[in-house]
Scaffold this motif. Structure first.
Motif, PDB file in Angstrom:
ATOM      1  N   UNK A  64       0.834  -1.205   0.000  1.00  0.00           N
ATOM      2  CA  UNK A  64       0.000   0.000   0.000  1.00  0.00           C
ATOM      3  C   UNK A  64       0.868   1.254   0.000  1.00  0.00           C
ATOM      4  N   UNK A  65       1.960   1.183   0.756  1.00  0.00           N
ATOM      5  CA  UNK A  65       2.886   2.329   0.808  1.00  0.00           C
ATOM      6  C   UNK A  65       3.496   2.543  -0.593  1.00  0.00           C
ATOM      7  N   UNK A  66       3.870   1.439  -1.209  1.00  0.00           N
ATOM      8  CA  UNK A  66       4.472   1.529  -2.551  1.00  0.00           C
ATOM      9  C   UNK A  66       3.479   2.144  -3.553  1.00  0.00           C
ATOM     10  N   UNK A  67       2.222   1.681  -3.486  1.00  0.00           N
ATOM     11  CA  UNK A  67       1.211   2.214  -4.425  1.00  0.00           C
ATOM     12  C   UNK A  67       1.030   3.718  -4.178  1.00  0.00           C
ATOM     13  N   UNK A  68       0.982   4.100  -2.888  1.00  0.00           N
ATOM     14  CA  UNK A  68       0.843   5.511  -2.528  1.00  0.00           C
ATOM     15  C   UNK A  68       1.968   6.345  -3.134  1.00  0.00           C
ATOM     16  N   UNK A  69       3.197   5.829  -3.015  1.00  0.00           N
ATOM     17  CA  UNK A  69       4.359   6.550  -3.551  1.00  0.00           C
ATOM     18  C   UNK A  69       4.298   6.639  -5.075  1.00  0.00           C
ATOM     19  N   UNK A  70       3.862   5.526  -5.686  1.00  0.00           N
ATOM     20  CA  UNK A  70       3.765   5.507  -7.155  1.00  0.00           C
ATOM     21  C   UNK A  70       2.776   6.561  -7.644  1.00  0.00           C
ATOM     22  N   UNK A  71       1.647   6.629  -6.954  1.00  0.00           N
ATOM     23  CA  UNK A  71       0.591   7.541  -7.413  1.00  0.00           C
ATOM     24  C   UNK A  71       0.914   9.014  -7.132  1.00  0.00           C
ATOM     25  N   UNK A  72       1.924   9.231  -6.250  1.00  0.00           N
ATOM     26  CA  UNK A  72       2.304  10.627  -5.979  1.00  0.00           C
ATOM     27  C   UNK A  72       3.477  11.067  -6.869  1.00  0.00           C
ATOM     28  N   UNK A  73       3.983  10.140  -7.648  1.00  0.00           N
ATOM     29  CA  UNK A  73       5.136  10.421  -8.513  1.00  0.00           C
ATOM     30  C   UNK A  73       4.664  10.530  -9.960  1.00  0.00           C
ATOM     31  N   UNK A  74       4.927  11.674 -10.602  1.00  0.00           N
ATOM     32  CA  UNK A  74       4.449  11.917 -11.974  1.00  0.00           C
ATOM     33  C   UNK A  74       4.828  10.807 -12.955  1.00  0.00           C
ATOM     34  N   UNK A  75       6.087  10.349 -12.851  1.00  0.00           N
ATOM     35  CA  UNK A  75       6.581   9.376 -13.842  1.00  0.00           C
ATOM     36  C   UNK A  75       5.998   7.975 -13.629  1.00  0.00           C
ATOM     37  N   UNK A  76       5.426   7.721 -12.445  1.00  0.00           N
ATOM     38  CA  UNK A  76       4.918   6.371 -12.144  1.00  0.00           C
ATOM     39  C   UNK A  76       3.392   6.302 -12.030  1.00  0.00           C
ATOM     40  N   UNK A  77       2.781   7.489 -12.014  1.00  0.00           N
ATOM     41  CA  UNK A  77       1.337   7.561 -11.751  1.00  0.00           C
ATOM     42  C   UNK A  77       0.509   6.729 -12.730  1.00  0.00           C
ATOM     43  N   UNK A  78       0.966   6.684 -13.983  1.00  0.00           N
ATOM     44  CA  UNK A  78       0.170   6.030 -15.033  1.00  0.00           C
ATOM     45  C   UNK A  78       0.390   4.515 -15.121  1.00  0.00           C
ATOM     46  N   UNK A  79       1.351   4.006 -14.345  1.00  0.00           N
ATOM     47  CA  UNK A  79       1.606   2.552 -14.425  1.00  0.00           C
ATOM     48  C   UNK A  79       0.420   1.811 -13.784  1.00  0.00           C
ATOM     49  N   UNK A  80      -0.271   0.954 -14.541  1.00  0.00           N
ATOM     50  CA  UNK A  80      -1.397   0.223 -13.952  1.00  0.00           C
ATOM     51  C   UNK A  80      -0.916  -0.724 -12.846  1.00  0.00           C
ATOM     52  N   UNK A  81      -1.716  -0.822 -11.789  1.00  0.00           N
ATOM     53  CA  UNK A  81      -1.321  -1.631 -10.629  1.00  0.00           C
ATOM     54  C   UNK A  81      -2.357  -2.721 -10.358  1.00  0.00           C
ATOM     55  N   UNK A  82      -1.863  -3.949 -10.188  1.00  0.00           N
ATOM     56  CA  UNK A  82      -2.722  -5.062  -9.766  1.00  0.00           C
ATOM     57  C   UNK A  82      -2.265  -5.468  -8.371  1.00  0.00           C
ATOM     58  N   UNK A  83      -3.182  -5.420  -7.422  1.00  0.00           N
ATOM     59  CA  UNK A  83      -2.855  -5.842  -6.059  1.00  0.00           C
ATOM     60  C   UNK A  83      -3.131  -7.339  -5.938  1.00  0.00           C
ATOM     61  N   UNK A  84      -2.155  -8.052  -5.354  1.00  0.00           N
ATOM     62  CA  UNK A  84      -2.337  -9.491  -5.126  1.00  0.00           C
ATOM     63  C   UNK A  84      -2.131  -9.736  -3.642  1.00  0.00           C
ATOM     64  N   UNK A  85      -3.162 -10.210  -2.972  1.00  0.00           N
ATOM     65  CA  UNK A  85      -3.100 -10.274  -1.514  1.00  0.00           C
ATOM     66  C   UNK A  85      -3.938 -11.412  -0.925  1.00  0.00           C
ATOM     67  N   UNK A  86      -3.641 -11.724   0.339  1.00  0.00           N
ATOM     68  CA  UNK A  86      -4.467 -12.710   1.053  1.00  0.00           C
ATOM     69  C   UNK A  86      -5.710 -12.041   1.648  1.00  0.00           C
ATOM     70  N   UNK A  87      -5.674 -10.694   1.734  1.00  0.00           N
ATOM     71  CA  UNK A  87      -6.776  -9.962   2.382  1.00  0.00           C
ATOM     72  C   UNK A  87      -7.989  -9.897   1.451  1.00  0.00           C
ATOM     73  N   UNK A  88      -9.026 -10.641   1.819  1.00  0.00           N
ATOM     74  CA  UNK A  88     -10.190 -10.703   0.939  1.00  0.00           C
ATOM     75  C   UNK A  88     -11.329  -9.789   1.351  1.00  0.00           C
ATOM     76  N   UNK A  89     -11.171  -9.080   2.492  1.00  0.00           N
ATOM     77  CA  UNK A  89     -12.264  -8.252   3.003  1.00  0.00           C
ATOM     78  C   UNK A  89     -12.536  -7.068   2.071  1.00  0.00           C
ATOM     79  N   UNK A  90     -13.818  -6.675   2.013  1.00  0.00           N
ATOM     80  CA  UNK A  90     -14.233  -5.600   1.105  1.00  0.00           C
ATOM     81  C   UNK A  90     -13.514  -4.294   1.409  1.00  0.00           C
ATOM     82  N   UNK A  91     -13.288  -4.001   2.723  1.00  0.00           N
ATOM     83  CA  UNK A  91     -12.641  -2.720   3.062  1.00  0.00           C
ATOM     84  C   UNK A  91     -11.187  -2.674   2.591  1.00  0.00           C
ATOM     85  N   UNK A  92     -10.523  -3.850   2.583  1.00  0.00           N
ATOM     86  CA  UNK A  92      -9.135  -3.900   2.091  1.00  0.00           C
ATOM     87  C   UNK A  92      -9.116  -3.606   0.594  1.00  0.00           C
ATOM     88  N   UNK A  93     -10.070  -4.207  -0.093  1.00  0.00           N
ATOM     89  CA  UNK A  93     -10.188  -4.004  -1.542  1.00  0.00           C
ATOM     90  C   UNK A  93     -10.439  -2.522  -1.858  1.00  0.00           C
TER      91      UNK A  93
END
Lengths: 129, 261
Positions: A64-93
């Motif tokens: 989550x920290x990495x995604x946050x940093x990516x989205x705050x960086x101009x050069x990385x903002x547009x890179x599509x992100x797929x999260x892969x996790x054990x957390x299946x709860x709706x709030x995590x999603x």
């Protein structure tokens, strides 16, 4: 056609190997692996990527920290992100999608699902450019 | 009169000509119809073959995924001689490939005939108690030597092939407790995988709960159980032997060092 690059950020070698196995079926794609969020950020900064598959629970820097940093960086903002996790709860999603993730896949993963999602996002990127 | 007759004859000829043209046209139509019927049958056969091919492709992809999972699991298990690494790999396989949320790895203390909790995920290790071989679900599975699931799998086939919650040869009702850990200390696992090298038991993996998004155990999970039962056991066995030989080597080198002084 220019080759596309996918980054896998996952601390589990088993999971990384499984994802590489699945994604190798895509044509014209190079796959780069990172073992935690910090390593992922380093590799993202080093080159152009068309897609990033990111685990949430990782040492050093979590997904989550990495995604946050990516989205705050101009050069990385547009890179599509797929999260892969054990957390299946709706709030995590919701949290991951709010941060800017494009897709949210839960473990245990199904290779064909990962492949479909990756194919779709790469195609979207190709069309946009 | 003659003019009238010749005019009728001409009309008759015209009519016959028109009739012949109509006949030829009808024949052509029949021929074309026959040709189109044939083409339709060909297309139908091609469509069926395409559908069969797509179905076969999907089957091959599924088989490929299945083999990839099994291959990755066994390759990872044999990638190290460090016991902690082997345990970590077993944990990764249980979480990432099987979708286990709460589980424990037990090691057999051969002298006492007890299974001692070695590592756990999702449940404090201290809460788990030792189990005796042959007693309780875990002990019975270790004594029996075959992986068992105590809930019907998604496809209705259990690890024992019957899909029924059967343990120790007796049909039993195995409802998991709410927190996934039973009062008997050994827990009430959904599945138990014995770890064996040939006929020698080394321990067990007990799965108490699956991840919330995992609906149940599948045929692939049972194949992974088989991989874990043999490959995880031999990986643990090899890591222990390696540790022993390293210790012995250290002792011999120390002894030689003393002699050399």
């Amino acid at each position: 056609m220019e080759r596309q690059r996918i980054l896998i950020v996952e601390d589990s070698p088993t999971m990384r190997q499984l994802l590489v196995f699945a994604l190798r079926r895509l044509r014209g794609v190079d796959i780069v692996e990172a073992q935690d969020g910090m390593d992922g950020l380093r590799k993202l900064s080093d080159g152009r990527f068309d897609l990033a598959l990111i685990d949430i629970n990782m040492p050093v820097m979590d997904g989550l920290k990495l995604i946050g940093l990516m989205k705050s960086e101009d050069s990385l903002r547009e890179v599509p992100v797929v999260v892969i996790t054990t957390e299946g709860a709706a709030q995590d999603r919701e949290r991951a999608l709010r941060l800017g993730a494009d897709e949210y896949l839960t473990k245990p993963i199904q290779a064909h699902r990962v492949l479909d999602v990756a194919r779709g996002l790469l195609e979207r990127g190709r069309t946009a450019s | 009169m003659s003019d009238e007759r010749s005019s009728r004859a001409a009309q008759g000829e015209e009519f016959l000509e028109a009739f012949r043209r109509g006949l030829d046209f009808t024949r052509e139509l029949l021929h074309e119809n026959e040709r189109l019927r044939g083409r339709l049958a060909e297309l139908e056969a091609e469509r069926r073959a395409g559908r069969d091919c797509a179905g076969r492709c999907a089957e091959i992809e599924q088989e490929n995924d299945r083999l990839a999972s099994l291959c990755v699991a066994s390759a990872q298990l044999h990638s190290t001689l460090d016991l902690d690494e082997v345990i970590r790999t077993i944990t990764e396989i249980a979480i990432n490939l099987i979708g286990a949320d709460r589980f424990a790895i037990y090691a057999l203390d051969e002298r006492r005939g007890e299974l001692l909790p070695l590592a756990a995920e999702g449940v404090p290790l201290a809460r788990l108690q030792a189990c005796r071989v042959g007693e309780g679900r875990i002990g019975e599975v270790v004594a029996g030597g075959r992986a068992r699931s105590f809930e019907p799998s998604r496809d209705g086939v259990g690890a024992d092939g019957c899909g029924e919650p059967v343990a120790g040869g007796r049909a039993r009702s195995f409802e998991p407790s709410r927190d996934g850990v039973g009062a008997d200390g050994c827990g009430e696992p959904l599945a138990v995988i014995p770890l064996r090298v040939e006929d020698r038991p080394l321990g067990a993996i007990a799965i108490f709960r699956l991840l919330a998004q995992k609906p149940g155990l599948s045929a692939l999970d049972h194949e992974l159980f088989e991989v874990l039962a043999s490959h995880a056991a031999s990986a643990i066995f090899a890591a222990r032997l390696h540790a022993q030989s390293e210790r012995k080597l250290g002792t011999i080198q120390g002894f030689l060092g003393l002699l050399g002084r």
